[in-house]
Every structure is written in C-alpha cells, then in structure tokens.
Scaffold this motif. Sequence first.
Motif, short mmCIF file in Angstrom:
data_model
loop_
_atom_site.label_atom_id
_atom_site.label_comp_id
_atom_site.label_asym_id
_atom_site.label_seq_id
_atom_site.Cartn_x
_atom_site.Cartn_y
_atom_site.Cartn_z
N THR A 173 -105.16 -20.71 38.37
CA THR A 173 -105.37 -19.66 37.58
C THR A 173 -104.27 -18.83 36.97
OG1 THR A 173 -107.42 -19.25 38.87
CG2 THR A 173 -106.69 -17.36 37.51
N TYR A 174 -104.23 -18.45 35.83
CA TYR A 174 -103.00 -17.60 35.39
C TYR A 174 -103.57 -16.12 35.09
CZ TYR A 174 -99.66 -15.60 31.94
OH TYR A 174 -98.93 -14.61 31.56
N ILE A 175 -102.98 -15.15 35.56
CA ILE A 175 -103.39 -13.77 35.36
C ILE A 175 -102.57 -13.30 34.44
CG2 ILE A 175 -103.80 -11.56 36.67
CD1 ILE A 175 -104.11 -13.01 39.31
N GLU A 176 -103.04 -12.62 33.20
CA GLU A 176 -102.39 -12.16 32.16
C GLU A 176 -101.69 -10.72 32.93
OE1 GLU A 176 -100.28 -11.28 29.36
OE2 GLU A 176 -101.56 -13.12 29.19
N THR A 177 -100.48 -10.70 32.32
CA THR A 177 -99.53 -9.32 33.03
C THR A 177 -99.15 -8.63 31.69
OG1 THR A 177 -97.75 -10.73 33.18
CG2 THR A 177 -98.80 -10.41 35.04
N ASN A 178 -99.27 -9.25 30.63
CA ASN A 178 -98.97 -8.25 29.16
C ASN A 178 -100.19 -7.39 29.01
OD1 ASN A 178 -96.57 -9.33 28.35
ND2 ASN A 178 -97.69 -11.21 27.62
N GLN A 179 -99.98 -6.35 28.38
CA GLN A 179 -101.11 -5.61 28.01
C GLN A 179 -102.10 -6.19 27.41
OE1 GLN A 179 -100.55 -1.19 26.82
NE2 GLN A 179 -98.54 -1.41 27.77
N ILE A 180 -101.73 -7.03 26.35
CA ILE A 180 -102.40 -7.64 25.46
C ILE A 180 -101.79 -8.94 25.46
CG2 ILE A 180 -103.62 -8.30 23.21
CD1 ILE A 180 -104.69 -5.60 24.70
N GLY A 181 -102.55 -10.05 25.64
CA GLY A 181 -102.00 -11.43 25.58
C GLY A 181 -103.01 -12.41 24.54
N VAL A 182 -101.98 -13.27 24.03
CA VAL A 182 -102.70 -13.84 22.99
C VAL A 182 -102.99 -15.57 22.97
CG1 VAL A 182 -102.28 -14.50 20.54
CG2 VAL A 182 -101.80 -12.28 20.98
N PHE A 218 -105.00 -7.13 29.96
CA PHE A 218 -104.24 -7.26 31.25
C PHE A 218 -105.02 -7.52 32.59
CE2 PHE A 218 -103.37 -5.23 35.33
CZ PHE A 218 -101.97 -5.84 35.72
N GLY A 219 -104.81 -8.44 33.43
CA GLY A 219 -105.55 -8.84 34.52
C GLY A 219 -106.77 -9.86 34.16
#
Length: 267
Positions: free
Chosen positions: A72-81, A98-99
Amino acid sequence: MNSLITNVTVAGIFAGPSFQSEMISQSLLWERLDILDQNVNWYKVRQFDNYEGWINKFYTIKNESSNLNFATYIETNQIGVIHSYPDEECNPIISCTFGSRLPVVETKKIKNQWWHQIILPNLNTGWIQDNGFKKGKSIREIIKQIAELFLGTPYVWGGRSSYGFDCSGFVQTIFKFCGINLPRDSKDQFNYGNLKEHSKEENNVGDLIFFLKNDMINHIAISLGNDNYIHSSGYIKINSFNSKNENYDDSLFSMYYCSKSIENLIK
C-alpha cells in the motif's frame, strides 16, 4: 456483508438519501463502505470508523477487490495526481487526497523520481509519483509535522479531506496517518477510552484539547506544546492559551473544557 469501494477522489456521506440533506462526513478514494440499506440510487453505508450515512451510487463501485494482496502506498501530498503513465506531462486519470491508501503493483525509478504503479477501484492501473516524505522520529513529532502541512486549509462541515476539514475530521485524519483510529466526532473522541485527562499546563505535542458549548463537547484541537494548539475553525490555524501571544483567542479560552494525553495511544 456486501460492500462498495469509493471510486472518486472524495465523496460526501449524507445524513439522508438526498443531496439536500446534511453532509456529515466524507469517504476517500479506495475506502471500503459496508452496505446497510438502499434507497433507489442511494446506499446507507458504514465506514471504517463505524460512522453511518448515505452515499450516492455514482460515487462508488462494487467491491471486487477482496482477492487483492498488494503493498500500500499512502499519499502524503495534500493532493496527489494519478497519471496514465509515469510522466508528469501525461494526462491525469484522477487525483487523490492526503491519507488515501492505494494498492501498489510495482515501484520503479524514472529520471531520478520514484513512481508507483497503483490499481484503481475499477481494477485499471495508473501511476503516482512518490514525494519522498520523511516522517519525524516519534508519533508526537509526526502529528505536529502533518498537522502543520494543512495550515490555511478551509473548514468544511463534515469534511475529512485536503479540500477541507471540520475540527474532528482534521484530528481523525492526522491520527489515522499515524496508525491511531479515533472515532469521527469530537464528542466520541472525548469519550475514547485510552485518553487520560490532565491540565492544559501539562499539554504535550499531540495531546487533545476539548472545548465545551451549551454543556456539549463541540470542538477539538491538537496541542503543539508551549500553550499553542492547531485546529480547524474557519480554516486550519494555530491559537494560544497565552493571553500575551498574538494568537490568543479569548472566546476559545472561555470554552476550554479539558485536555487529554495521548500517551497510552503511542506506547
């Protein structure tokens, strides 16, 4: 139990089966929703935190992922693309906040940047760039580090995404990233059994601060230590209990009810 997967960046969870009803929470891309009931194009669902509400069918997809077993990859940017290919210049497929927790097929380095190939809820794939986020050394440090990323983010009633948080959604999101699953609402966070009450003078970074209005817990903040706290009220900001500090807020000071240590949650 039959379940759905959220198939959009952020989906509203409503008090009733109508867009005219109150939005009480949100669901993020890839989050599972257990089906409790159906009313035409609306499902009553239960979220990971046992919160219940209604979601429109077009935000969801039937859960076909029970056999998936990936990292699992957890997004740590506020908004990921999420892109079609591992290239920032190619067309985006969808964004994530995020999250968001995304199943990873493979990871590779391209032009000195790490990219993850992820599976989407419809079982197609896309690529998201790893931002190289480095966590603090302790849970308390990580809570402060993440919370401050969202300074200036607007308050949204029922919000629990980078596009806007309510006070309890903000706290829940920060703690969930740290592996601590708090309830959804501030009154339930106040009653969470593993928290130990103490005075505000004992507040350490990451401890929780509760506010009272009309004899009800109606607001929550995260301590940053040294009399400062961060919370969502209008927008995410820092205030202080120190009357000599420029961030002092007398109305919040008058509503202060108690503080609770998170020490038992991070042992």
